[in-house]
Every structure is written in C-alpha cells, then in structure tokens.
Design a protein around this motif. Sequence first.
Motif, PDB file in Angstrom:
ATOM      1  N   THR A   1     -28.166 -19.402  16.167  1.00 39.95           N
ATOM      2  CA  THR A   1     -29.008 -18.682  17.121  1.00 39.95           C
ATOM      3  C   THR A   1     -28.245 -18.469  18.421  1.00 39.95           C
ATOM      4  OG1 THR A   1     -30.890 -19.772  16.099  1.00 39.95           O
ATOM      5  CG2 THR A   1     -31.288 -18.780  18.251  1.00 39.95           C
TER       6      THR A   1
ATOM      7  N   GLU B   1     -38.473 -16.496  13.077  1.00 36.63           N
ATOM      8  CA  GLU B   1     -38.747 -15.802  14.347  1.00 36.63           C
ATOM      9  C   GLU B   1     -38.768 -16.768  15.528  1.00 36.63           C
ATOM     10  OE1 GLU B   1     -40.538 -15.414  11.547  1.00 36.63           O
ATOM     11  OE2 GLU B   1     -41.787 -13.619  11.662  1.00 36.63           O
TER      12      GLU B   1
ATOM     13  N   ALA C   1     -35.368 -17.393  17.195  1.00 35.12           N
ATOM     14  CA  ALA C   1     -34.931 -16.323  18.102  1.00 35.12           C
ATOM     15  C   ALA C   1     -35.811 -16.302  19.348  1.00 35.12           C
ATOM     16  CB  ALA C   1     -34.975 -14.979  17.380  1.00 35.12           C
ATOM     17  N   MET C   2     -37.108 -16.461  19.155  1.00 33.37           N
ATOM     18  CA  MET C   2     -38.046 -16.349  20.288  1.00 33.37           C
ATOM     19  C   MET C   2     -37.853 -17.486  21.283  1.00 33.37           C
ATOM     20  SD  MET C   2     -41.376 -17.423  21.166  1.00 33.37           S
ATOM     21  CE  MET C   2     -42.137 -17.963  19.662  1.00 33.37           C
TER      22      MET C   2
ATOM     23  N   ALA D   1     -33.557 -13.252  12.257  1.00 31.50           N
ATOM     24  CA  ALA D   1     -34.564 -12.661  13.141  1.00 31.50           C
ATOM     25  C   ALA D   1     -33.892 -12.298  14.456  1.00 31.50           C
ATOM     26  CB  ALA D   1     -35.693 -13.654  13.397  1.00 31.50           C
ATOM     27  N   TYR D   2     -34.554 -11.435  15.201  1.00 29.61           N
ATOM     28  CA  TYR D   2     -34.049 -11.138  16.539  1.00 29.61           C
ATOM     29  C   TYR D   2     -35.221 -10.893  17.467  1.00 29.61           C
ATOM     30  CZ  TYR D   2     -34.633  -6.207  15.180  1.00 29.61           C
ATOM     31  OH  TYR D   2     -35.130  -5.013  14.747  1.00 29.61           O
ATOM     32  N   SER D   3     -34.930 -11.015  18.751  1.00 28.93           N
ATOM     33  CA  SER D   3     -35.965 -10.775  19.757  1.00 28.93           C
ATOM     34  C   SER D   3     -35.370  -9.895  20.835  1.00 28.93           C
ATOM     35  CB  SER D   3     -36.414 -12.103  20.372  1.00 28.93           C
ATOM     36  OG  SER D   3     -37.240 -11.845  21.494  1.00 28.93           O
TER      37      SER D   3
ATOM     38  N   THR E   1     -40.596 -10.372  18.303  1.00 29.82           N
ATOM     39  CA  THR E   1     -39.506 -10.672  17.361  1.00 29.82           C
ATOM     40  C   THR E   1     -39.691  -9.867  16.088  1.00 29.82           C
ATOM     41  OG1 THR E   1     -40.794 -12.463  16.382  1.00 29.82           O
ATOM     42  CG2 THR E   1     -39.239 -13.087  18.086  1.00 29.82           C
ATOM     43  N   ARG E   2     -38.610  -9.771  15.350  1.00 36.47           N
ATOM     44  CA  ARG E   2     -38.714  -9.168  14.002  1.00 36.47           C
ATOM     45  C   ARG E   2     -37.841  -9.998  13.067  1.00 36.47           C
ATOM     46  NH1 ARG E   2     -38.403  -3.181  14.101  1.00 36.47           N
ATOM     47  NH2 ARG E   2     -40.627  -3.254  13.712  1.00 36.47           N
ATOM     48  N   ASP E   3     -38.313 -10.202  11.841  1.00 36.35           N
ATOM     49  CA  ASP E   3     -37.500 -10.977  10.901  1.00 36.35           C
ATOM     50  C   ASP E   3     -37.045 -10.112   9.739  1.00 36.35           C
ATOM     51  OD1 ASP E   3     -39.838 -10.730   9.496  1.00 36.35           O
ATOM     52  OD2 ASP E   3     -39.877 -12.800   8.799  1.00 36.35           O
TER      53      ASP E   3
END
Length: 428
Positions: A386, A293, A296-297, A231-233, A211-213
């Motif tokens: 989300t 994160e 998203a995760m 955030a996205y994954s 993931t990245r925030d």
Amino acid sequence: MKILVIGGGGREHALVWKLGQSAAAEKVWCAPGNGGIAGEAECLAVESGDVAGLVALAQKIEPDLTVVGPELPLVNGLVDAFAERKWAVVGPDKKAAQLEGSKIFAKEFLQRHNIPTAEIYGAHDSAGAAYGALCAVDWPVVIKADGLCAGKGVFVAPNPDAATDFIERVMEKNELGDGGKRVMLEEALEGEELSFILLTDGARYAALAPTRDHKRVFDNNEGPNTGGMGAYSSDDLLPADLRRIIETTIVGPTMRGLAADGIRYQGFLYIGLMLTKSGPKVLEFNCRLGDPETQAMLARVDFDLAEVLADTAVGKVQPEKLQWKPGASACVVLASGGYPGKFETGKAIHGLPEAEKIPDVKVLHAGTKRVGEQIVTSGGRVLGVTATGSTLGVSLQKAYDGAGKIRFDGMHYRRDIGKLQQSSAAGD
Ligand code: AMP
C-alpha cells in the motif's frame, strides 16, 4: 485507550496500523491477527466468528474500545453481546447486520423505503421453485444466495443453462453452505460500479474517502472473481455532483429508513452501487469495511482514528473530524500461486524490509504467519502493498516498486491496478 481489533486479514492490519498511530492509543490487541499484525499489536488466539470466546477475552483484557473488522461476528451478534455489558464497540448489531447477512432482508428494506435498486423477480427456498422461475425472467439474470457466502454468492447468469447450474450447485449440492438455502433472482443492471462507504452513529454520518477495488484475478478483468486483488483511492472517483445525487437519493433515504424501522445502525456501512442511466441504484450493503479498499482508504487517514471510532461507539460521530490526505493511494495484493483456486501455504516471504524502506510504502499482511523469525504465507491473499502519493500514478508507482522487492514461491499479482479508465472498470 486500550483497543481490541477483531479479525486477521489485511483490513485488520490497516486498522491496527492506523489505530496504533493515534495519540490516544495506549495498547492495541488483535484477535486473531496474523504474522504482520503481530509486529504491531499483541495477537490473541480467538477466532473472529467466536462470539462467546471474544466475550470471554474482552472480560479478561478489558478493552476501552473494540473495533470489528469482518462481517461474521457482526451477523453472529457480537455487538449485541458487548452492548448488553455496556462495552464500547464499533459495528452494527445483529439486526442491523442483516443488511449484509440476508440479501432478501436488504431487498425488502430497499423496496419498503423506495430506495433505487434492481427489480426482484422472486425469492425461493427450493431449487425446484428457482428453476421454475427462470422461465419468466429477462437475460442475463442475477442470482443471489441469501446468506453469507464469502463473496461467492452472486452470479450474473447469461442464459438458462448457466443459471440452472448455479442454482444446482448452491441449493442442491450446498456448495456455499447454509448461506445458499434461499436464493433471490433479480434484474441485471448495467453501468459503472462505485462503492460509497460511511461511518455512522445512527443519526449522523461521515462519508469515507472514495475507493474502488479490482475483483478479478488477472489483468484486464480476466479470470475468476477473488476477494479483491487491489484497490485505489482518489477524490476524482467521486465528483461533487455525483456525491450529492448519491447522498440525496440513496444515503438519506437509507438513514431515514433504518430509523423508521427502529434499527439504530452504528458502525461502517458499505453501499455498493451501480451507476445506471436512470441514476445510482443499490447492488448490496455490507455491514463493515471492504478488503482491500480499507487498506487504500486508511492510508489516506489524516485524523485520529481511535478518537473518531471512540466517538462513534458512544453515538457522537463528528463528520468534520474526518480529514483525508490529499492526492491518492493504492494497494496491490500479492497472492499465492493458484489463488483463487487451490494454493499451497508455508512459503517463505523475502524482501519485506526492502519494500518497507521505500518512502510512503506500507506492507499490510493478510495471509501470513510467523514461524520463528521467518514470515511465511498462510492464505490466498498474502500481502497488500500500500502506498500514498500526490497523484494516483505516483502512489501506484510506489506500490509496484514495493511489490517488486517481495518474493515468495508462486507469488502473483495484477499489473493494472488503478490503470483502467473508470468506464472500463465497470464490473470489476
Ligand atoms: P453483490 O455482492 O450483491 O454486490 O454482488 C457482487 C457483484 O455482482 C457486484 O459487485 C456486481 O458486479 C454484480 N451484481 C450484483 N447485483 C447485480 C445486478 N443486479 N446487476 C448487475 N450486476 C450485479
């Protein structure tokens, strides 16, 4: 299985949501929870940093498994208190949680085990000594408060004036509380940031979906830092060769170093990395999952979370059990007007049912509470919309469609979550 989740933010709502979907979960409680969690779990009014209160609560309700969200109860020794009583709990004990609770402890650990990290210039417990040390550093210099400071304890100082000002605020004016009693000065690293999060029982580990925030409050990484605006994954975030390098140069030595120091680390370990020209280097450890994160995760979980966490609590992590939905996910945080500065609370939130009607969209609550039938704002970060999708673009589209249905007075959010190219997201 009856499960107690500790915490009351968006991360904990995500945990409650996925634990509730587990075939093995018979009952989920959350302490203290929030307005959204209350719709899916029984919320119990004990604050998450109150170890004695949580022990008393667990004595009463007798959960089969406890999952700890935030760092404070971990650093305060909640897991030690539960383990003493032989209660199953997911999270590191007090000693292991020092990897997050003390930046100086973490730095000494990294150096002792030759794990790549930024060079330290020194650690100081008086402002005078810290000011004095500034004459022997390269600029910019990174100043880190040693203890927990709710994400405000790190400053990349461009020049001596800015560095002096930060040290004064932290060490002389005590703006960050006890966490700022000692500071560490370290080399500034350049590169792209990446987090590598794992679930471990101290011997084996499973890497979680990458993931990245986005930490800055405004689009294009402008404005002050926040707890996280989205955030996205997506599996593309961590190509196989990079993953191999991180596992060989960072994760392996970290696991072996913990064992050599007699620390049995059990739970989630978040490794913040800078991908420098000379390879990945550790910026920080967190002893728990990140927020947002996690939202998203966990949206991509394709396994029984309760079962996997119960395995972890008894020292039996089976990495092959952790399977992730293909594609991607995204979480867009809707914040109160003025956040991360001063903001008002108690604003009525409209449009939640409409947002949740969109397929694959889940609205995870962070700063909300219930007042009668109405959900109102109660914090700076209010909701994390989300969504999952076959690609990052599709999941972002759905998350933004969801965000577009929701309204509350002063609401703001970033429009560029997941849209920056990896290289320009560095420092985000
Ligand atoms: P930390 O809590 O230690 O990860 O620090 C928070 C943020 O400060 C990181 O995500 C980086 O953006 C930045 N940071 C921390 N340490 C360094 C460093 N040595 N060099 C450059 N940036 C850093």
